[in-house]
Design an enzyme around this catalytic site. Structure first.
Site, PDB file in Angstrom:
ATOM      1  N   ASP A 110     -79.933  40.058 117.989  1.00 21.74           N
ATOM      2  CA  ASP A 110     -80.246  41.505 117.986  1.00 21.74           C
ATOM      3  C   ASP A 110     -80.812  41.902 116.622  1.00 21.74           C
ATOM      4  O   ASP A 110     -80.224  42.705 115.902  1.00 21.74           O
ATOM      5  CB  ASP A 110     -79.006  42.346 118.333  1.00 21.74           C
ATOM      6  CG  ASP A 110     -77.846  42.139 117.354  1.00 21.74           C
ATOM      7  OD1 ASP A 110     -76.969  43.025 117.295  1.00 21.74           O
ATOM      8  OD2 ASP A 110     -77.827  41.120 116.629  1.00 21.74           O
TER       9      ASP A 110
ATOM     10  N   ASP B  82     -79.867  38.560 111.587  1.00 29.64           N
ATOM     11  CA  ASP B  82     -80.438  37.792 112.704  1.00 29.64           C
ATOM     12  C   ASP B  82     -81.801  37.232 112.321  1.00 29.64           C
ATOM     13  O   ASP B  82     -82.148  36.096 112.654  1.00 29.64           O
ATOM     14  CB  ASP B  82     -80.635  38.685 113.930  1.00 29.64           C
ATOM     15  CG  ASP B  82     -79.385  39.364 114.402  1.00 29.64           C
ATOM     16  OD1 ASP B  82     -78.964  40.347 113.774  1.00 29.64           O
ATOM     17  OD2 ASP B  82     -78.802  38.895 115.397  1.00 29.64           O
TER      18      ASP B  82
ATOM     19  N   ASN C 280     -77.583  45.704 117.433  1.00 25.14           N
ATOM     20  CA  ASN C 280     -77.832  46.450 116.191  1.00 25.14           C
ATOM     21  C   ASN C 280     -78.695  47.682 116.446  1.00 25.14           C
ATOM     22  O   ASN C 280     -78.560  48.700 115.770  1.00 25.14           O
ATOM     23  CB  ASN C 280     -78.539  45.553 115.172  1.00 25.14           C
ATOM     24  CG  ASN C 280     -77.586  44.579 114.526  1.00 25.14           C
ATOM     25  OD1 ASN C 280     -76.431  44.918 114.254  1.00 25.14           O
ATOM     26  ND2 ASN C 280     -78.057  43.357 114.297  1.00 25.14           N
TER      27      ASN C 280
ATOM     28  N   THR D  76     -75.887  35.523 118.170  1.00 18.14           N
ATOM     29  CA  THR D  76     -75.585  36.228 116.906  1.00 18.14           C
ATOM     30  C   THR D  76     -75.580  37.740 117.157  1.00 18.14           C
ATOM     31  O   THR D  76     -76.010  38.530 116.308  1.00 18.14           O
ATOM     32  CB  THR D  76     -76.637  35.894 115.834  1.00 18.14           C
ATOM     33  OG1 THR D  76     -77.920  36.371 116.288  1.00 18.14           O
ATOM     34  CG2 THR D  76     -76.699  34.406 115.568  1.00 18.14           C
TER      35      THR D  76
ATOM     36  N   PHE E  20     -68.282  43.952 115.099  1.00 17.80           N
ATOM     37  CA  PHE E  20     -69.278  44.654 115.898  1.00 17.80           C
ATOM     38  C   PHE E  20     -69.711  43.880 117.149  1.00 17.80           C
ATOM     39  O   PHE E  20     -69.761  44.454 118.253  1.00 17.80           O
ATOM     40  CB  PHE E  20     -70.519  44.964 115.052  1.00 17.80           C
ATOM     41  CG  PHE E  20     -71.621  45.626 115.843  1.00 17.80           C
ATOM     42  CD1 PHE E  20     -72.674  44.880 116.342  1.00 17.80           C
ATOM     43  CD2 PHE E  20     -71.570  46.981 116.133  1.00 17.80           C
ATOM     44  CE1 PHE E  20     -73.669  45.467 117.101  1.00 17.80           C
ATOM     45  CE2 PHE E  20     -72.568  47.594 116.889  1.00 17.80           C
ATOM     46  CZ  PHE E  20     -73.617  46.833 117.380  1.00 17.80           C
ATOM     47  N   ASN E  21     -70.093  42.601 117.029  1.00 16.33           N
ATOM     48  CA  ASN E  21     -70.645  41.873 118.180  1.00 16.33           C
ATOM     49  C   ASN E  21     -69.663  41.809 119.347  1.00 16.33           C
ATOM     50  O   ASN E  21     -70.057  41.851 120.508  1.00 16.33           O
ATOM     51  CB  ASN E  21     -71.044  40.452 117.784  1.00 16.33           C
ATOM     52  CG  ASN E  21     -72.309  40.422 116.943  1.00 16.33           C
ATOM     53  OD1 ASN E  21     -73.069  41.391 116.939  1.00 16.33           O
ATOM     54  ND2 ASN E  21     -72.518  39.332 116.225  1.00 16.33           N
TER      55      ASN E  21
ATOM     56  N   HIS F  64     -74.318  37.341 107.826  1.00 20.10           N
ATOM     57  CA  HIS F  64     -73.435  36.830 108.882  1.00 20.10           C
ATOM     58  C   HIS F  64     -74.105  35.751 109.754  1.00 20.10           C
ATOM     59  O   HIS F  64     -73.613  34.645 109.873  1.00 20.10           O
ATOM     60  CB  HIS F  64     -73.019  37.981 109.806  1.00 20.10           C
ATOM     61  CG  HIS F  64     -72.430  39.154 109.107  1.00 20.10           C
ATOM     62  ND1 HIS F  64     -71.132  39.193 108.644  1.00 20.10           N
ATOM     63  CD2 HIS F  64     -72.979  40.358 108.804  1.00 20.10           C
ATOM     64  CE1 HIS F  64     -70.896  40.365 108.095  1.00 20.10           C
ATOM     65  NE2 HIS F  64     -71.993  41.102 108.168  1.00 20.10           N
ATOM     66  N   ASP F  65     -75.216  36.093 110.383  1.00 19.19           N
ATOM     67  CA  ASP F  65     -75.730  35.285 111.491  1.00 19.19           C
ATOM     68  C   ASP F  65     -76.199  33.882 111.110  1.00 19.19           C
ATOM     69  O   ASP F  65     -75.971  32.941 111.880  1.00 19.19           O
ATOM     70  CB  ASP F  65     -76.856  36.059 112.196  1.00 19.19           C
ATOM     71  CG  ASP F  65     -76.323  37.332 112.843  1.00 19.19           C
ATOM     72  OD1 ASP F  65     -77.088  38.278 113.001  1.00 19.19           O
ATOM     73  OD2 ASP F  65     -75.112  37.364 113.170  1.00 19.19           O
TER      74      ASP F  65
HETATM   75  O1  RIB Z   1     -70.629  42.110 112.524  1.00 13.46           O
HETATM   76  C1  RIB Z   1     -71.804  41.452 112.123  1.00 13.46           C
HETATM   77  C2  RIB Z   1     -72.684  41.198 113.291  1.00 13.46           C
HETATM   78  O2  RIB Z   1     -73.062  42.445 113.868  1.00 13.46           O
HETATM   79  C3  RIB Z   1     -74.000  40.504 112.911  1.00 13.46           C
HETATM   80  O3  RIB Z   1     -74.448  39.716 113.980  1.00 13.46           O
HETATM   81  C4  RIB Z   1     -74.936  41.661 112.692  1.00 13.46           C
HETATM   82  O4  RIB Z   1     -76.315  41.304 112.934  1.00 13.46           O
HETATM   83  C5  RIB Z   1     -74.469  42.612 113.756  1.00 13.46           C
HETATM   84  O5  RIB Z   1     -75.080  42.233 114.964  1.00 13.46           O
HETATM   85 CA    CA Z   2     -76.671  40.064 114.892  1.00 11.91          CA
END
Ligand code: RIB
Ligand code: CA
Length: 314
Positions: A10, A15, A39, A124, A165-166, A239-240
């Site tokens: 996303d 990403d 996102n 991701t 979040f994901n 993160h990703d």
């Molecule tokens: O919490 C971080 C994740 O949420 C990452 O994948 C970031 O791109 C968002 O999608």
């Molecule tokens: Ca992401």
């Protein structure tokens, strides 16, 4: 031999770097990029995938758009973190890389069942596309080598006190994936918060002296501004790309076996990943959970991939 993968993403600043790492590192054979709402809304995450592939010269990897909303709950986005475009910061021209006219789930099913060896899925983003793939096409399981995802946390969340979040964006989808029985590796916030794009990383990217290196530095500069404003971070966590790095070299991301459950009904904890690292609940192990990152190896691979792509673009 390069590991065949599909990234489900996303974009999203991090990403975008995950896509560059997958496309630029020789240990990976990037078969496809699929997009999902997360996102930002699907139209924007898909446009951003096209944008990053255009500026990086990734022209031979099919991009397909997937689900525009979660399985059950309403869509939430992270415009506070990634901006109105979903990838604020750099100015992108009109992308020249197009999407393929297939739904992401259909593209994944076609590629997985047609590939000569099992393929690694690297989500991701919210797991809506992956959950739909597994429920609509149960035959695909034998064609999946493993799922290596960015999501969840062994500790606190970043969208609620309990949920990352994901996972929080589509808990029902995450529950389907974590209960699928497929080999699964979870790269959560507890480890991705170690992947900080500190000033020395930005200097290395700028020092590549390529347009792509500069765009990456601009992406991270914007990301840094939101992480400073929202969480007081000195540098943004990427993160990703950690999930991709785990596929490239498992030594970069150290893992521990654990049972992981996705909380669906907690009044205050919906979307939490309950990671039982000490077998308190005597549940079967269903995941490898990332617990430590080799930062030097991680950033060397990320910057190496950006350099490879940037040089090929000139
Ligand atoms: O919490 C971080 C994740 O949420 C990452 O994948 C970031 O791109 C968002 O999608
Ligand atoms: Ca992401």
């Amino acid at each position: 031999m390069p590991v065949p993968i599909i990234i489900d993403c996303d974009p999203g600043h991090d990403d975008a770097v995950a896509i560059l790492l997958a496309a630029g590192d020789p240990a990976i054979d990037l078969l496809a990029i699929t997009t999902v709402a997360g996102n930002q809304v699907l139209e924007k995450t898909t446009l951003n995938a096209r944008r990053i592939c255009t500026v990086a010269g990734i022209t031979d990897v099919p991009i397909a758009a997937g689900c525009a909303r979660p399985l059950v709950q309403p869509l939430i986005v992270a415009d506070d973190v990634h901006g109105a475009s979903g990838m604020d910061g750099p100015r992108f021209g009109e992308p020249t890389v197009e999407i393929v006219p297939e739904h992401a789930v259909d593209l994944m099913h076609r590629l997985l069942t047609g590939h000569p060896e099992p393929v690694t899925l690297v989500p991701t983003a919210p797991l809506t596309n992956i959950a739909l793939l597994l429920t609509r096409h149960p035959d695909v399981a034998e064609h999946i080598r493993e799922i290596v995802l960015m999501g969840g946390s062994t500790e606190r969340g970043n969208r609620t006190p309990a949920a990352e979040f994901n996972i929080y964006a589509d808990p029902e989808a995450a529950d389907i994936v974590f209960r699928s029985g497929l080999p699964l590796t979870m790269c959560g916030l507890n480890v991705t918060h170690q992947a900080l794009a500190t000033p020395d990383v930005l200097a290395r990217l700028d020092g590549l002296d390529t347009e792509l290196g500069r765009i990456c530095a601009e992406l991270m500069t914007f990301f840094a501004s939101t992480y400073r404003r929202l969480w007081g971070f000195e540098a943004p966590p990427l993160h990703d790309p950690v999930a991709v790095a785990r596929v490239i070299d498992p030594e970069i991301v150290h893992c521990a076996d654990a049972s992981v459950a996705v909380e669906l009904h907690g009044t205050h904890t919906r979307g939490a990943t309950v990671v039982d690292l000490h077998q308190y609940l005597d549940r079967p192990v269903n995941a490898r959970v990332a617990v430590a990152l080799d930062r030097k190896k991680f950033w060397d691979r990320v910057i190496g991939a950006v350099d490879t792509l940037g040089r090929s673009r000139g």
